[in-house]
Design a protein around this motif. Structure first.
Motif, PDB file in Angstrom:
ATOM      1  N   TRP A 145      27.174  88.060 -14.691  1.00 57.34           N
ATOM      2  CA  TRP A 145      27.179  89.419 -14.134  1.00 57.34           C
ATOM      3  C   TRP A 145      28.637  89.889 -14.053  1.00 57.34           C
ATOM      4  O   TRP A 145      29.518  89.145 -13.614  1.00 57.34           O
ATOM      5  N   PHE A 146      28.826  91.130 -14.468  1.00 58.87           N
ATOM      6  CA  PHE A 146      30.133  91.776 -14.401  1.00 58.87           C
ATOM      7  C   PHE A 146      29.945  93.129 -13.734  1.00 58.87           C
ATOM      8  O   PHE A 146      28.816  93.618 -13.603  1.00 58.87           O
ATOM      9  N   ARG A 147      31.029  93.756 -13.350  1.00 59.15           N
ATOM     10  CA  ARG A 147      30.944  95.098 -12.781  1.00 59.15           C
ATOM     11  C   ARG A 147      32.151  95.912 -13.212  1.00 59.15           C
ATOM     12  O   ARG A 147      33.193  95.364 -13.568  1.00 59.15           O
ATOM     13  N   GLN A 148      31.965  97.224 -13.162  1.00 56.72           N
ATOM     14  CA  GLN A 148      33.021  98.118 -13.623  1.00 56.72           C
ATOM     15  C   GLN A 148      32.991  99.411 -12.834  1.00 56.72           C
ATOM     16  O   GLN A 148      31.918  99.972 -12.590  1.00 56.72           O
ATOM     17  N   THR A 149      34.176  99.883 -12.444  1.00 59.36           N
ATOM     18  CA  THR A 149      34.327 101.180 -11.806  1.00 59.36           C
ATOM     19  C   THR A 149      35.147 102.068 -12.736  1.00 59.36           C
ATOM     20  O   THR A 149      35.880 101.565 -13.602  1.00 59.36           O
ATOM     21  N   PRO A 150      35.024 103.382 -12.596  1.00 53.93           N
ATOM     22  CA  PRO A 150      35.723 104.309 -13.499  1.00 53.93           C
ATOM     23  C   PRO A 150      37.232 104.045 -13.534  1.00 53.93           C
ATOM     24  O   PRO A 150      37.875 103.902 -12.494  1.00 53.93           O
ATOM     25  N   GLY A 151      37.748 103.976 -14.749  1.00 53.92           N
ATOM     26  CA  GLY A 151      39.176 103.802 -14.928  1.00 53.92           C
ATOM     27  C   GLY A 151      39.661 102.373 -14.823  1.00 53.92           C
ATOM     28  O   GLY A 151      40.863 102.111 -14.985  1.00 53.92           O
TER      29      GLY A 151
ATOM     30  N   GLU B 271      33.760  98.317  -1.414  1.00 50.68           N
ATOM     31  CA  GLU B 271      34.432  97.962  -2.673  1.00 50.68           C
ATOM     32  C   GLU B 271      33.514  97.258  -3.681  1.00 50.68           C
ATOM     33  O   GLU B 271      33.936  96.982  -4.805  1.00 50.68           O
ATOM     34  N   ASP B 272      32.273  96.999  -3.302  1.00 52.41           N
ATOM     35  CA  ASP B 272      31.304  96.455  -4.258  1.00 52.41           C
ATOM     36  C   ASP B 272      30.661  97.550  -5.093  1.00 52.41           C
ATOM     37  O   ASP B 272      29.909  97.267  -6.036  1.00 52.41           O
ATOM     38  N   THR B 273      30.931  98.804  -4.756  1.00 54.66           N
ATOM     39  CA  THR B 273      30.382  99.924  -5.523  1.00 54.66           C
ATOM     40  C   THR B 273      30.884  99.858  -6.961  1.00 54.66           C
ATOM     41  O   THR B 273      32.086  99.787  -7.211  1.00 54.66           O
ATOM     42  N   ALA B 274      29.941  99.866  -7.911  1.00 55.33           N
ATOM     43  CA  ALA B 274      30.287  99.744  -9.325  1.00 55.33           C
ATOM     44  C   ALA B 274      29.009  99.824 -10.153  1.00 55.33           C
ATOM     45  O   ALA B 274      27.905  99.774  -9.604  1.00 55.33           O
ATOM     46  N   VAL B 275      29.185  99.908 -11.451  1.00 56.21           N
ATOM     47  CA  VAL B 275      28.081  99.672 -12.375  1.00 56.21           C
ATOM     48  C   VAL B 275      28.077  98.174 -12.680  1.00 56.21           C
ATOM     49  O   VAL B 275      29.114  97.612 -13.060  1.00 56.21           O
ATOM     50  N   TYR B 276      26.939  97.563 -12.494  1.00 54.92           N
ATOM     51  CA  TYR B 276      26.810  96.118 -12.693  1.00 54.92           C
ATOM     52  C   TYR B 276      26.123  95.851 -14.030  1.00 54.92           C
ATOM     53  O   TYR B 276      25.075  96.454 -14.329  1.00 54.92           O
ATOM     54  N   TYR B 277      26.722  94.932 -14.802  1.00 56.63           N
ATOM     55  CA  TYR B 277      26.227  94.601 -16.122  1.00 56.63           C
ATOM     56  C   TYR B 277      25.830  93.129 -16.183  1.00 56.63           C
ATOM     57  O   TYR B 277      26.558  92.263 -15.702  1.00 56.63           O
TER      58      TYR B 277
ATOM     59  N   GLY C 263      23.719  94.314 -21.160  1.00 57.48           N
ATOM     60  CA  GLY C 263      22.726  95.298 -20.774  1.00 57.48           C
ATOM     61  C   GLY C 263      23.365  96.670 -20.642  1.00 57.48           C
ATOM     62  O   GLY C 263      24.575  96.849 -20.857  1.00 57.48           O
ATOM     63  N   GLN C 264      22.558  97.636 -20.259  1.00 54.93           N
ATOM     64  CA  GLN C 264      23.036  99.016 -20.162  1.00 54.93           C
ATOM     65  C   GLN C 264      23.725  99.296 -18.832  1.00 54.93           C
ATOM     66  O   GLN C 264      24.388 100.317 -18.674  1.00 54.93           O
ATOM     67  N   GLY C 265      23.569  98.407 -17.880  1.00 56.45           N
ATOM     68  CA  GLY C 265      24.212  98.569 -16.582  1.00 56.45           C
ATOM     69  C   GLY C 265      23.301  99.216 -15.559  1.00 56.45           C
ATOM     70  O   GLY C 265      22.401  99.999 -15.899  1.00 56.45           O
ATOM     71  N   THR C 266      23.533  98.880 -14.293  1.00 57.57           N
ATOM     72  CA  THR C 266      22.792  99.485 -13.191  1.00 57.57           C
ATOM     73  C   THR C 266      23.788  99.822 -12.081  1.00 57.57           C
ATOM     74  O   THR C 266      24.658  99.019 -11.747  1.00 57.57           O
ATOM     75  N   GLN C 267      23.659 101.022 -11.537  1.00 57.04           N
ATOM     76  CA  GLN C 267      24.624 101.498 -10.551  1.00 57.04           C
ATOM     77  C   GLN C 267      24.299 100.933  -9.166  1.00 57.04           C
ATOM     78  O   GLN C 267      23.153 100.989  -8.706  1.00 57.04           O
ATOM     79  N   VAL C 268      25.328 100.412  -8.520  1.00 56.01           N
ATOM     80  CA  VAL C 268      25.238  99.983  -7.128  1.00 56.01           C
ATOM     81  C   VAL C 268      26.244 100.814  -6.336  1.00 56.01           C
ATOM     82  O   VAL C 268      27.436 100.822  -6.663  1.00 56.01           O
TER      83      VAL C 268
END
Length: 123
Positions: free
Chosen positions: A36-42, A88-94, A114-119
């Motif tokens: 599992w990975f996560r990403q925030t804008p920028g 700070e856990d807010t992100a799209v999770y992949y 995967g396409q990702g899911t927003q948390v």
């Protein structure tokens, strides 16, 4: 190649819990580590957790003790239980499938995503 579909994201208050699921198809699921990975804008995609084919688990320091990764090979599914969520856990999770049987936190060692899911964690 493996196809991955995440689910379970949503809006939750700080301190709450969510469980993400990732259903896999197209390859022998049980043979490969999943991550599992996560990403925030920028920002770059960030490692969260991984689980090997033999159930060895490895977590990012930022989530250790709060998140739990698990897998159900009979259902071709990997899970991420997230407790004590923080803003700070807010992100799209992949969800991602590794390209080989190794324990890795590197994005480049995962070949299917995967396409990702927003948390979203609110105060």
């Amino acid at each position: 190649q493996v196809q991955l579909v995440e689910s379970g994201g949503g809006l939750v208050q700080a301190g709450g819990s969510l469980r993400l699921s990732c259903a896999a198809s197209g390859r022998t699921f049980s043979n490969y580590p999943m991550g599992w990975f996560r990403q925030t804008p920028g920002k770059e995609r960030e490692f969260v957790a991984t689980i090997t084919s033999s159930n060895i688990k490895y977590y990012a320091d930022s989530v250790k003790g709060r998140f739990t990764i698990s897998r159900d090979n009979a259902k071709n599914t990997v899970y991420l239980q997230m407790n004590s969520l923080k803003l700070e856990d807010t992100a799209v999770y992949y969800c991602a499938a590794a390209t080989g049987d190794y324990l890795s936190r590197e994005v480049t060692n995962y070949g299917s995503w995967g396409q990702g899911t927003q948390v979203t964690v609110s105060s």
